[in-house]
Design a protein around this motif. Sequence first.
Motif, PDB file in Angstrom:
ATOM      1  N   SER A  19       3.098  -0.627  -1.111  1.00 49.97           N
ATOM      2  CA  SER A  19       3.479  -0.237  -2.754  1.00 49.97           C
ATOM      3  C   SER A  19       2.801   0.700  -3.235  1.00 49.97           C
ATOM      4  O   SER A  19       3.278   1.483  -4.109  1.00 49.97           O
ATOM      5  CB  SER A  19       3.017  -1.784  -3.560  1.00 49.97           C
ATOM      6  OG  SER A  19       3.929  -2.928  -3.302  1.00 49.97           O
ATOM      7  N   LEU A  20       1.520   0.838  -3.012  1.00 51.12           N
ATOM      8  CA  LEU A  20       0.634   2.072  -3.429  1.00 51.12           C
ATOM      9  C   LEU A  20       1.250   3.314  -3.206  1.00 51.12           C
ATOM     10  O   LEU A  20       1.275   4.311  -3.795  1.00 51.12           O
ATOM     11  CB  LEU A  20      -0.765   1.809  -3.217  1.00 51.12           C
ATOM     12  CG  LEU A  20      -1.832   2.843  -3.663  1.00 51.12           C
ATOM     13  CD1 LEU A  20      -1.899   2.735  -5.135  1.00 51.12           C
ATOM     14  CD2 LEU A  20      -3.045   2.755  -2.734  1.00 51.12           C
ATOM     15  N   HIS A  76       0.271  -4.429  -0.060  1.00 53.71           N
ATOM     16  CA  HIS A  76      -0.711  -3.726  -1.120  1.00 53.71           C
ATOM     17  C   HIS A  76      -0.301  -2.098  -0.810  1.00 53.71           C
ATOM     18  O   HIS A  76      -0.247  -1.303  -1.725  1.00 53.71           O
ATOM     19  CB  HIS A  76      -2.085  -4.013  -1.287  1.00 53.71           C
ATOM     20  CG  HIS A  76      -2.831  -3.460  -2.278  1.00 53.71           C
ATOM     21  ND1 HIS A  76      -2.586  -3.307  -3.647  1.00 53.71           N
ATOM     22  CD2 HIS A  76      -3.772  -2.383  -2.179  1.00 53.71           C
ATOM     23  CE1 HIS A  76      -3.562  -2.478  -4.166  1.00 53.71           C
ATOM     24  NE2 HIS A  76      -4.225  -2.020  -3.096  1.00 53.71           N
ATOM     25  N   TRP A  90       4.476   4.104  -4.517  1.00 56.35           N
ATOM     26  CA  TRP A  90       4.277   4.653  -6.075  1.00 56.35           C
ATOM     27  C   TRP A  90       4.299   6.074  -6.324  1.00 56.35           C
ATOM     28  O   TRP A  90       4.665   6.754  -6.980  1.00 56.35           O
ATOM     29  CB  TRP A  90       3.339   3.504  -6.856  1.00 56.35           C
ATOM     30  CG  TRP A  90       3.251   3.766  -8.262  1.00 56.35           C
ATOM     31  CD1 TRP A  90       3.851   3.301  -9.250  1.00 56.35           C
ATOM     32  CD2 TRP A  90       2.306   4.920  -8.919  1.00 56.35           C
ATOM     33  NE1 TRP A  90       3.590   3.877 -10.534  1.00 56.35           N
ATOM     34  CE2 TRP A  90       2.446   4.611 -10.336  1.00 56.35           C
ATOM     35  CE3 TRP A  90       1.302   5.733  -8.393  1.00 56.35           C
ATOM     36  CZ2 TRP A  90       1.726   5.614 -11.264  1.00 56.35           C
ATOM     37  CZ3 TRP A  90       0.616   6.516  -9.395  1.00 56.35           C
ATOM     38  CH2 TRP A  90       0.771   6.598 -10.686  1.00 56.35           C
ATOM     39  N   HIS A  91       3.226   6.282  -5.571  1.00 57.24           N
ATOM     40  CA  HIS A  91       2.657   7.894  -5.420  1.00 57.24           C
ATOM     41  C   HIS A  91       3.597   8.711  -5.114  1.00 57.24           C
ATOM     42  O   HIS A  91       3.914   9.635  -5.546  1.00 57.24           O
ATOM     43  CB  HIS A  91       1.321   7.904  -4.688  1.00 57.24           C
ATOM     44  CG  HIS A  91       0.183   7.530  -5.135  1.00 57.24           C
ATOM     45  ND1 HIS A  91      -0.403   8.476  -6.219  1.00 57.24           N
ATOM     46  CD2 HIS A  91      -0.418   6.141  -5.262  1.00 57.24           C
ATOM     47  CE1 HIS A  91      -1.775   7.696  -6.606  1.00 57.24           C
ATOM     48  NE2 HIS A  91      -1.769   6.597  -6.219  1.00 57.24           N
TER      49      HIS A  91
END
Length: 257
Positions: free
Chosen positions: A17-18, A14, A21-22
């Motif tokens: 991926s976070l 998690h 993404w940023h």
Amino acid sequence: MATVCIQIIEGNPHLRSLLGWHLQQAGHWVHQSATIHQARETFYSRQPTLVILDSDLPDGDGIEFCRWLQQQRQSLILMLSARNTESDIVTGLRAGADDYLTKPFGMQEFMARVEALIRRVRVTNAPMSLDYGDLKIDLVQRRVRFKDELIDLTPQEFSLLYVLAQAEGTPLSRSELLRRAWPDAIDNPRTIDTHVLSLRKKIETDPRQPSIIQTVRNIGYRFNPSLLQGNPTPTPELATHRNNGRPPLRVAARPSF
């Protein structure tokens, strides 16, 4: 802020991926790894400017892997860790991390630290393109010109051509090409044949009698050494210097395709 290649090595899917993404939203090229084994393969093939490294990974100690990265003398390192004592932070920095961020942390602080590290990037004299006469490979813009014509390559085709050129005439098997060009791919090595065929149509004078990318029977393919008249002609590249005097790093511009 310069656009760079960033590798995230984080065991928590998690969080990985976070962060990815940023960073992608900020315009960077991002490659994600969950384990040290995956990370080593990606590091060799992508040569990231910045590594985001978790101190605790499923298959090993991130601190020890940080020491290995530091010995490669290539990438900036931002260490993430739930270990928050002063001695833990000192250990991480002494292992080679350029910055240390304790968990949990806010995304604004994370991005600010990434930006601070990337600001170390500046111009140096390292090569940013390879010139083989009719064939010119721009490593920053990720563009290829053949006989002064801009060739429209897919990202996969560019990576494959770059890996072949790096080998400087050494034959590489399909499995090795797949591993180096696309370490995250799960394709059958035979898909290399399809990409080679497409590349030949774009950069060979006669794709039916290829001279640039040659087939080596029972092995795979090689970049024709007759094009490598000594060393390719270098041109200046964007790179970074670390406080400890490490050699310059590659910095990527945004792809044009």
